[in-house]
Design an enzyme around this catalytic site. Structure first.
Site, PDB file in Angstrom:
ATOM      1  N   LEU A 412       0.808  -1.211   0.000  1.00 31.98           N
ATOM      2  CA  LEU A 412       0.000   0.000   0.000  1.00 31.98           C
ATOM      3  C   LEU A 412       0.846   1.267   0.000  1.00 31.98           C
ATOM      4  O   LEU A 412       0.417   2.308  -0.496  1.00 31.98           O
ATOM      5  CB  LEU A 412      -0.922   0.019   1.225  1.00 31.98           C
ATOM      6  CG  LEU A 412      -1.956  -1.111   1.308  1.00 31.98           C
ATOM      7  CD1 LEU A 412      -2.714  -1.026   2.612  1.00 31.98           C
ATOM      8  CD2 LEU A 412      -2.914  -1.045   0.121  1.00 31.98           C
ATOM      9  N   GLY A 413       2.037   1.213   0.567  1.00 32.39           N
ATOM     10  CA  GLY A 413       2.878   2.399   0.632  1.00 32.39           C
ATOM     11  C   GLY A 413       4.128   2.123   1.437  1.00 32.39           C
ATOM     12  O   GLY A 413       4.355   1.018   1.952  1.00 32.39           O
ATOM     13  N   GLU A 414       4.965   3.152   1.564  1.00 27.83           N
ATOM     14  CA  GLU A 414       6.235   3.002   2.268  1.00 27.83           C
ATOM     15  C   GLU A 414       6.624   4.337   2.870  1.00 27.83           C
ATOM     16  O   GLU A 414       6.465   5.385   2.247  1.00 27.83           O
ATOM     17  CB  GLU A 414       7.322   2.513   1.310  1.00 27.83           C
ATOM     18  CG  GLU A 414       8.666   2.270   1.971  1.00 27.83           C
ATOM     19  CD  GLU A 414       9.659   1.624   1.014  1.00 27.83           C
ATOM     20  OE1 GLU A 414      10.789   1.359   1.453  1.00 27.83           O
ATOM     21  OE2 GLU A 414       9.291   1.389  -0.153  1.00 27.83           O
ATOM     22  N   GLY A 415       7.115   4.301   4.109  1.00 25.74           N
ATOM     23  CA  GLY A 415       7.558   5.519   4.774  1.00 25.74           C
ATOM     24  C   GLY A 415       8.852   5.285   5.517  1.00 25.74           C
ATOM     25  O   GLY A 415       9.530   4.265   5.336  1.00 25.74           O
ATOM     26  N   GLY A 416       9.226   6.242   6.373  1.00 27.64           N
ATOM     27  CA  GLY A 416      10.460   6.107   7.122  1.00 27.64           C
ATOM     28  C   GLY A 416      10.414   4.957   8.108  1.00 27.64           C
ATOM     29  O   GLY A 416      11.434   4.356   8.431  1.00 27.64           O
ATOM     30  N   PHE A 417       9.227   4.644   8.611  1.00 25.41           N
ATOM     31  CA  PHE A 417       9.054   3.545   9.559  1.00 25.41           C
ATOM     32  C   PHE A 417       9.256   2.194   8.883  1.00 25.41           C
ATOM     33  O   PHE A 417       9.894   1.297   9.407  1.00 25.41           O
ATOM     34  CB  PHE A 417       7.651   3.649  10.158  1.00 25.41           C
ATOM     35  CG  PHE A 417       7.312   2.577  11.160  1.00 25.41           C
ATOM     36  CD1 PHE A 417       7.531   2.768  12.499  1.00 25.41           C
ATOM     37  CD2 PHE A 417       6.782   1.367  10.744  1.00 25.41           C
ATOM     38  CE1 PHE A 417       7.217   1.776  13.423  1.00 25.41           C
ATOM     39  CE2 PHE A 417       6.471   0.380  11.647  1.00 25.41           C
ATOM     40  CZ  PHE A 417       6.694   0.592  12.994  1.00 25.41           C
ATOM     41  N   VAL A 420       3.964  -0.796   4.241  1.00 28.19           N
ATOM     42  CA  VAL A 420       2.596  -1.122   4.633  1.00 28.19           C
ATOM     43  C   VAL A 420       1.983  -2.007   3.549  1.00 28.19           C
ATOM     44  O   VAL A 420       2.070  -1.692   2.357  1.00 28.19           O
ATOM     45  CB  VAL A 420       1.743   0.151   4.828  1.00 28.19           C
ATOM     46  CG1 VAL A 420       0.349  -0.224   5.314  1.00 28.19           C
ATOM     47  CG2 VAL A 420       2.410   1.095   5.813  1.00 28.19           C
ATOM     48  N   LYS A 434       1.650  -2.938   8.886  1.00 28.81           N
ATOM     49  CA  LYS A 434       2.754  -1.973   8.845  1.00 28.81           C
ATOM     50  C   LYS A 434       3.992  -2.629   9.445  1.00 28.81           C
ATOM     51  O   LYS A 434       4.044  -2.917  10.634  1.00 28.81           O
ATOM     52  CB  LYS A 434       2.354  -0.721   9.642  1.00 28.81           C
ATOM     53  CG  LYS A 434       3.302   0.450   9.537  1.00 28.81           C
ATOM     54  CD  LYS A 434       2.694   1.633  10.306  1.00 28.81           C
ATOM     55  CE  LYS A 434       3.546   2.873  10.199  1.00 28.81           C
ATOM     56  NZ  LYS A 434       2.961   4.001  10.968  1.00 28.81           N
ATOM     57  N   ASP A 530       2.114  15.370  13.853  1.00 30.11           N
ATOM     58  CA  ASP A 530       2.347  15.133  12.424  1.00 30.11           C
ATOM     59  C   ASP A 530       1.021  15.112  11.666  1.00 30.11           C
ATOM     60  O   ASP A 530       0.749  14.198  10.886  1.00 30.11           O
ATOM     61  CB  ASP A 530       3.108  13.817  12.220  1.00 30.11           C
ATOM     62  CG  ASP A 530       3.797  13.756  10.852  1.00 30.11           C
ATOM     63  OD1 ASP A 530       3.969  14.818  10.219  1.00 30.11           O
ATOM     64  OD2 ASP A 530       4.174  12.653  10.429  1.00 30.11           O
TER      65      ASP A 530
END
Length: 646
Positions: A412-417, A420, A434, A530
Site C-alpha cells: 500500500l505504501g512506504e515511509g520512514g518507519f 505497509v 505496517k 504530524d
C-alpha cells in the site's frame, strides 16, 4: 503432453463437461488455472504438472465431487491451501511451486497419499537435511530391489518401498531419497515391478537387473548429505519381461528425459533402442557438480513412447540401479588407510587445538552478546506490553499468510518507519500491516510510542489498531484497512475519488473532532505532532480517520511551553514549534489549518511544479485571501471548528 503448447489455458475447456481425464503435462502454459474448470464435473484426473502456471488454485478443484487425482507440481502456483477438501480427492501433488502458509488439517488425513512421512523436511526447497554438515561421499541404490554387492565391490542399498501416485521415501540415515509422481491410465499404480529371473547380457551383475523402479510420469532420486565436489553418476537400465499376472511380454518402449542437478543431460532416452533389445543392460555415466551437499537425478516422461498397454501400462521411465562416486577431489573425503590417518594426526592436532580454543572464545563472546541483546529485547517487549492497554498480538506466520508473504502486489505504501501491506486475516478481516524496517533504529521507539498512544484512545475519527507482532527482531503493527486510502491521494489526483464541497466539509469536521478528542476528551492528553493529509485516511463512506501516532507525545495543559526535539513534516509545523521547540496542542491546530487550506484550494502545501511565487501554500493563500474568504463554505468550516485556538 509434451506438445509445446504456450499461452494461457483456454476457457472453453470448461465446456468439455464429459471429460474424465485431462492431461497437459510438460507444456509451457502460463497464467492462472481458468475458473471455467469448475464445470468439469465428471473429471477424475487432472494433470497440469511441468508448466509455467501461476496464481492460486481454484477452490472448485478441492471441492469437486469427482476429482481423484490432482497433479500441479513444477509450476509457479502461489497462495495457500484451503482448510477443507472433498474426501474423494485422495492423490495430490503440489511440489516445486511457491505456496505459502501452513499445511491444512486434511494433509494428515488417514489414507491420503499426500501423507507426510518422516524426512519430509529433506525434500523441501533448498534441501535442509545435512546441508552444511555432510556425512557421505557416495551412495548406490538397487532400484526396487534388495541390498547387494556387485562384482566391483560396490554396495547397493535396498529400495523395496511401494510408492503411490504422489509419494516419496527418505532413508532413516538421510543418505538418499526417492519421489514419484503420476498415475497409470486404466491400470493400478504399479511403481515397483519385478522382472523374470532371466540372465541379462552386457553385465557381470545380472542380479542387479532382476528388479527396477518404474514411474508413470516423474521419478526423482536425491543424494543427501554429500561432500561437495564433482561426482560420476552411473545410471543402469534394461527393458524386461514382467511376471506380475497376467503374464505378458514387453513389446513397448520407454522414451524419457534425464536431468541431473536440473540440467537436461539426455533427451528422448530409449532403453531398448540404446541397448539393442530387451534383457540387455546399458549403463549411462554423467559428470555432475555438487556445490550444496545435494544431488538430484530426475527421470521425466513427457509423452513419448508406449502408453496404456493392458494391466501394466508401459509409459514412463524405468531404472534398475543408481550410484554416485567422487570424481577427482571431493572435499572432506575420509582417508582410505590407517597410515594416512597417522601421518596427518600431528598436523591435525597442531591446527585443530588452537582453532578450537579460538572458536570456543568466539562462541562464548557471541553467546554473551546474544544474551545481552535478548535481555534488551525482553526489556523492550515488557515496556511495550506493559504500557497502558495490552494490545492483541499476532504471530509472524499469521501475518505472512495474510499478506501472501508480504507480496509486492499487496503493498500500500512506504515511509520512514517501513512498508505497509494489505492483508486478510483468517477470520476474514481486511487489515493494513505496517512492518518496521530492520535497519530503522528510530522506528523502534516510534513503534512503542504508536502502540502506547493508540491503545489508550478510541474514537470514530481515529484509526483502529487491531494488534501487533513482536517476535524476535520483527516489529509489525496491524490496523483496520480503509479502502479509500489517504486524503492526499483523493485531493491531488492520485485516485479516482471526486470530493464535492459537502464531503470536504465533513472531512474537515471529522478531522477536527478527532483532534478535539486527543486534546480535550481522552483520558490522556495527546499532541499528534504530524497532522497532514497523508496521515488522514478515508473509509468506505469517506469519513476521515487520523493515523500514524509514531511521533505523538503526552502533554500537560498546565505547561504551555514544553520544549522538545522538533519532529514532524516541514510545511505543517507551527512557527513557535519549528523555531523554538515549544509544544502545545496548537501545533496540531496549525497542521490542521494547512490541511484545511489544502482541502479548500485543492493545492498541495508545497508544490514544486508551481511558479516560484506559488511554491508554498501559505504564501499563495495570502496573495489570494480575498478570493478564498469570499467562499461561504470556508466561513462555515472555520465557524464550526471548536478546537481552533489562535
Amino acid at each position: 503432453m509434451d506438445n509445446n503448447f504456450t499461452g494461457k489455458l483456454p476457457d472453453f475447456i470448461g465446456s468439455w463437461t464429459r471429460m474424465t481425464d485431462l492431461r497437459f503435462q510438460g507444456n509451457s502454459f502460463q497464467g492462472p488455472i481458468p475458473s471455467s474448470f469448475s464445470r468439469l464435473t465428471n473429471l477424475s484426473t487432472l494433470d497440469l504438472s511441468f508448466n509455467n502456471l501461476s496464481g492460486q488454485i481454484p477452490l472448485s478443484l478441492f471441492n469437486s465431487s469427482s476429482l481423484q487425482f490432482l497433479f500441479l507440481g513444477n509450476n509457479s502456483i502461489s497462495g495457500s491451501l484451503p482448510s477443507e477438501k472433498n474426501s474423494r480427492l485422495t492423490t495430490i501433488d503440489l511440489s516445486y511451486n511457491q505456496l505459502s502458509g501452513s499445511f491444512p488439517p486434511w494433509v494428515n488425513t488417514s489414507g491420503l497419499q499426500f501423507v507426510l512421512p518422516s524426512g519430509l523436511d529433506c525434500l523441501q526447497r533448498n534441501i535442509p537435511c545435512l546441508r552444511g554438515s555432510p556425512q557421505y561421499y557416495t551412495f548406490a541404490i538397487n532400484c526396487g530391489g534388495k541390498a547387494m554387492t556387485t562384482s566391483d565391490q560396490t554396495s547397493f542399498d535396498k529400495e523395496t518401498e511401494n510408492l503411490g501416485a504422489a509419494s516419496y521415501y527418505v532413508t532413516d540415515t538421510q543418505r538418499w531419497a526417492v519421489s514419484n509422481i503420476g498415475n497409470y491410465i486404466n491400470s493400478p499404480n504399479q511403481t515397483y515391478v519385478v522382472s523374470s529371473l532371466s540372465q541379462f547380457t552386457n553385465t557381470l551383475d545380472s542380479e542387479l537387473f532382476q528388479s527396477a523402479r518404474q514411474s508413470p510420469s516423474s521419478l526423482r532420486y536425491y543424494g543427501l548429505g554429500l561432500q561437495n565436489g564433482n561426482y560420476t553418476v552411473s545410471l543402469q537400465f534394461a527393458e524386461t519381461l514382467f511376471e506380475d499376472p497376467p503374464k505378458w511380454t514387453s513389446l513397448g518402449k520407454r522414451v524419457f528425459d534425464i536431468y541431473i542437478q536440473g540440467n537436461l543431460v539426455q533427451k528422448d532416452f530409449d532403453i531398448r533402442k540404446e541397448a539393442g533389445g530387451s534383457f540387455k543392460a546399458i549403463k549411462k555415466e554423467f559428470i555432475a557438480s555438487v556445490p550444496n551437499n545435494f544431488l538430484e537425478i530426475h527421470l521425466f516422461w513427457a509423452g513419448k513412447g508406449t502408453c496404456c498397454i493392458p494391466y501394466q501400462g508401459l509409459h514412463g521411465p524405468m531404472i534398475s540401479a543408481i550410484s554416485a562416486s567422487p570424481k577427482g577431489t571431493v572435499s572432506n573425503v575420509p582417508p582410505t588407510t590407517s597410515s594416512a590417518k597417522k601421518a596427518k594426526t600431528g598436523l591435525v592436532v597442531g591446527i585443530i587445538v588452537p582453532i578450537g580454543i579460538l572458536a570456543l572464545m568466539l562462541l562464548f563472546g557471541v553467546f554473551m552478546w546474544r544474551r545481552k541483546q535478548r535481555r534488551l529485547r525482553m526489556a523492550e517487549d515488557e515496556e511495550l506490553l506493559g504500557s497502558g492497554a495490552r494490545p492483541n498480538t499476532f504471530s509472524y506466520a499469521e501475518l505472512r499468510t495474510a499478506t501472501e508473504d508480504f507480496n509486492d502486489s499487496n503493498k500500500l505504501g512506504e515511509g520512514g518507519f517501513g512498508q505497509v501491506y494489505k492483508g486478510k486475516l483468517a477470520d476474514g478481516r481486511e487489515v493494513a500491516v505496517k512492518q518496521l524496517s530492520v535497519t530503522s533504529h528510530q522506528g523502534k521507539s516510534q513503534f512503542v510510542t504508536e502502540i502506547a498512544m493508540i491503545s489508550a484512545v478510541q474514537h470514530r475519527n481515529l484509526v483502529k489498531l487491531y494488534g501487533c507482532c513482536i517476535e524476535g527482531d520483527r516489529r509489525v503493527l496491524v490496523y483496520e484497512y480503509l479502502v479509500n486510502k489517504s486524503l492526499d491521494q483523493a485531493l491531488f489526483g492520485k485516485s479516482s475519488l471526486q470530493l464535492d464541497w459537502p464531503t470536504r466539509f465533513n472531512i474537515c469536521l471529522g478531522t477536527a473532532r478527532g483532534l478535539a478528542y486527543l486534546h480535550e476528551e481522552s483520558r490522556v492528553r495527546i499532541v499528534h505532532r504530524d497532522v497532514k493529509a497523508s496521515n488522514i485516511l478515508l473509509n468506505a463512506d469517506l469519513n476521515p480517520k487520523i493515523s500514524d501516532f509514531g511521533l505523538a507525545k503526552l502533554y500537560d495543559d498546565k505547561k504551555t511551553h514544553l520544549s522538545t526535539r522538533v519532529a514532524g513534516t516541514y510545511g505543517y509545523l507551527a512557527p513557535e514549534y519549528a523555531l523554538w521547540g515549544h509544544l502545545t496542542e496548537k501545533v496540531d491546530v496549525f497542521g490542521f489549518g494547512v490541511v484545511a487550506l489544502e482541502i479548500i484550494s485543492g493545492r498541495q502545501n508545497c508544490d514544486l511544479s508551481m511558479d516560484k511565487d506559488k511554491v508554498y501554500l501559505l504564501e499563495w493563500v495570502c496573495l489570494h485571501s480575498l478570493k478564498i474568504l469570499y467562499s461561504i463554505n470556508i466561513i462555515l468550516v472555520f465557524s464550526r471548528m471548536k478546537i481552533l485556538k489562535l
